[in-house]
Design a protein around this motif. Structure first.
Motif, short mmCIF file in Angstrom:
data_model
loop_
_atom_site.label_atom_id
_atom_site.label_comp_id
_atom_site.label_asym_id
_atom_site.label_seq_id
_atom_site.Cartn_x
_atom_site.Cartn_y
_atom_site.Cartn_z
N HIS A 7 0.82 -1.20 0.00
CA HIS A 7 0.00 0.00 0.00
C HIS A 7 0.86 1.25 0.00
N GLY A 8 0.23 2.35 -0.24
CA GLY A 8 0.93 3.62 -0.30
C GLY A 8 1.45 4.01 1.07
N SER A 9 2.07 5.15 1.12
CA SER A 9 2.66 5.60 2.37
C SER A 9 1.62 5.69 3.48
N PRO A 10 1.87 5.00 4.58
CA PRO A 10 0.91 5.06 5.67
C PRO A 10 0.92 6.43 6.36
N ARG A 11 1.89 7.27 6.04
CA ARG A 11 1.90 8.60 6.64
C ARG A 11 0.83 9.48 6.02
N THR A 13 -2.44 9.55 5.57
CA THR A 13 -3.70 8.93 5.93
C THR A 13 -4.87 9.73 5.39
N LYS A 36 -8.54 -2.14 9.85
CA LYS A 36 -8.18 -0.94 9.11
C LYS A 36 -8.53 -1.23 7.65
N GLN A 48 -5.59 -4.90 7.78
CA GLN A 48 -5.09 -5.52 9.01
C GLN A 48 -6.16 -5.39 10.09
N GLY A 52 -2.30 -6.56 14.00
CA GLY A 52 -1.26 -6.01 13.13
C GLY A 52 -0.66 -7.07 12.22
N VAL A 53 -0.04 -6.61 11.14
CA VAL A 53 0.39 -7.50 10.06
C VAL A 53 1.36 -8.59 10.56
N MET A 54 2.35 -8.17 11.34
CA MET A 54 3.38 -9.13 11.78
C MET A 54 2.76 -10.23 12.63
N ALA A 317 17.14 -4.24 4.98
CA ALA A 317 16.28 -3.32 4.24
C ALA A 317 15.44 -4.08 3.23
N PRO A 318 14.10 -3.98 3.32
CA PRO A 318 13.26 -4.63 2.31
C PRO A 318 13.50 -4.02 0.94
N ARG A 320 11.39 -3.64 -2.46
CA ARG A 320 10.00 -3.80 -2.86
C ARG A 320 9.86 -3.79 -4.37
N PHE A 343 9.12 -7.52 3.86
CA PHE A 343 9.72 -8.20 5.01
C PHE A 343 8.97 -9.50 5.23
N ASP B 31 4.11 -2.45 11.96
CA ASP B 31 5.35 -3.03 12.49
C ASP B 31 6.57 -2.54 11.72
N PHE B 34 12.79 -1.94 9.63
CA PHE B 34 14.10 -1.44 9.18
C PHE B 34 14.18 0.06 9.40
#
Lengths: 392, 119
Positions: A7-11, A13, A36, A48, A52-54, A317-318, A320, A343, B31, B34
């Motif tokens: 998804h796009g930047s979660p910042r 919103t 969400k 999610q 949460g995803v993890m 570092a992922p 993508r 990740f 979560d 990194f």
């Protein structure tokens, strides 16, 4: 089967309009579970839940996760006989559909004239008809495509819109489902069955999109909330969103349509030739006869110029989708691109899939991915990243 | 503590400005897996993207809130990115900066204004 998505930047919103999105039958249930919601393929989907995803990812690998995949297309094809439908479908799908036993399911894809993939799917022999599950974003096109070819042959293509589709995945999925439906425990990987629960007819398959054992269950809309609540009442089950669905399928090495496969990738490049059974290959009794067969057969014969591979970036570092791949740390032409990456919670580090030029496709090959202007080492890895846990 | 529209918090500690991300930002990211921090000694300008933070969902940048010099970074969050979710306002600070005038942070939102900002 099926999609998760990055998804796009979660910042940023609140930037998405939900007004055009269709709602799932389980929408109220999702909201009560602190989902969400994000727009995906025309639907308002849970990305999610509270965990949460993890945590959702790890829970699915260790216990059982419940996914709402009702956005996906459910299609029934009816004709004079199963065999008649199967043979007509084989003109669109390079898979041995005619030889699929009753009560069994198989993976396949629609091809185009260039040998590319229009969509990937699951189809089942249900005695006198075919039941098919296709991707949400492709379902309208898939149905139009099938109708154009199959209806003149007397085959009826019916989209099922009065049923939800749930997936219960994980090592404890069998025990959870068998508590409600004892017969589920007798199913083997890729079996399909019809069972009744409290007067509702459920269509089950023992399959999924996580690499774990599990089931996909088509349930009438009016029975879906009660059925989902009954599964969630089992303490081994957590609701799981599209975020974890994506990381689970990525670790399992499964393709996401529109990312790892599309109209520009052939099944040979995508390493999906295992799905084209011998009978549909050159020399087989029903060889070819599908769109792009000439391209695909030539590619099988000559070997493709690029291949889908697993990739393990060094470090944390992922990398993508879209990351460019190179043979050397500096200079040289691009040799490939990442098509899915992120990740991997079970792997405990970054994992990715992508296409590389054939000379670099061997497991263990060291290549480089360009991340924020710097090339960082990546190792070509075998797929899946986590071992499959199917009940064969 | 002060807050920026980019969901960073700032506080003063021994003549330096300490910067981290808010609980709201941490929750939105999901979560964190990194973190890449700038090098100590780097001269930065307000708005420069100096931190990369990746969650299970996406990559984001964190910008320098003010002009200045990076004087210390928190390598604990590089080793354990999950701390950003566990304690964003405390243990998981990102970096410390030396700025020309500590009063510059007064231009940012106080806690009430930030709460209103995130609604």
């Amino acid at each position: 089967m099926m999609p998760g998505e990055t998804h796009g930047s979660p910042r940023k919103t609140g930037g998405w309009s939900m007004t055009e999105q269709k709602r799932l039958v389980l929408h109220d249930l999702h909201q009560s579970l602190d989902a969400k919601m994000v727009p995906f393929a025309g639907y308002e989907m849970p990305v999610q839940f509270a965990a949460g995803v993890m945590a959702e990812h790890i829970h699915t690998r260790e216990k059982a996760g419940l996914f709402d995949v009702s956005h996906m297309g459910q299609v029934i094809l009816r004709g004079a006989s199963y065999e008649a439908i199967a043979l007509a479908l084989e003109a669109l799908i390079p898979v041995n559909i005619g030889g699929l036993a009753e009560g069994r399911q198989r993976y396949g894809f629609f091809t185009n004239e260039a040998g590319g993939i229009l969509d990937d799917l699951m189809l089942a022999n249900r005695g006198d008809h075919v039941f098919m599950v296709v991707n949400a974003a492709c379902k309208a096109d898939d149905i139009a495509h099938m109708r154009a070819t199959l209806e003149p042959q007397g085959i009826d293509v019916q989209e099922i819109t009065d049923r939800a589709l749930l997936a219960l995945q994980g090592p404890q999925a069998e025990a959870v489902l068998a508590a409600l439906l004892p017969g589920a425990a007798d199913m083997r990987f890729m079996d399909v069955a019809v069972m009744e629960l409290d007067g509702a007819e459920l269509w089950l398959s023992r399959s999924g999109y996580t690499g774990e054992d599990g089931f996909e269950i088509s349930v009438p809309n009016d029975a879906a909330p009660g059925f989902a609540r009954a599964l969630l009442a089992d303490e081994r089950v957590l609701p799981i969103g599209l975020g974890a669905r994506d990381s689970l399928r990525l670790e399992a090495g499964l393709c996401l349509y529109g990312h790892d496969i599309d109209t520009g990738t052939t099944p040979v490049e995508a390493r999906l030739t295992w799905a084209i059974q011998k009978i549909r290959r050159p020399g087989g009794a029903r060889a070819g006869g599908y769109p792009g067969a000439d391209v695909i057969e030539k590619s099988m014969e000559d070997g493709p110029t690029r291949l889908r591979v697993g990739l393990r970036p060094d470090g944390r570092a992922p990398m993508r989708e879209g990351v460019a791949l190179f043979a050397a740390q500096e200079g040289g032409a691009q040799i490939g691109t990442i098509t899915s990456g992120g990740f991997g919670p079970t792997v405990g580090g970054p994992v990715a899939m992508g296409y590389v030029a054939a000379p670099y496709a061997e497991t263990g090959t060291r290549i480089w991915g360009e991340l924020r202007g710097r090339r960082q080492p990546v190792t070509v890895a075998a797929l899946p990243f986590t071992p499959a846990n199917f009940k064969r | 503590m002060k807050f920026t529209e980019d969901h960073e918090w700032l506080r003063i500690d021994n003549d330096h400005v300490v910067v981290g991300i808010t609980e709201h930002a941490s929750a939105q990211l999901g979560d964190v897996v990194f973190v890449e921090l700038p090098e100590v000694g780097t001269q930065v300008a307000a708005g420069d993207e100096i931190v990369v933070i990746e969650s299970v969902k996406a990559a984001s940048d964190i910008t320098a809130p003010l002009d200045g010099e990076i004087v210390e970074v928190n390598n604990a969050i590089v080793d354990e990115p999950g701390k950003v979710n566990d304690d964003p306002l405390g243990e998981a600070w990102f970096f410390k900066m030396k700025v020309a005038d500590l009063d510059e942070i007064d231009k940012f939102m106080d806690e009430d204004a930030y709460k209103e900002f995130v609604g």
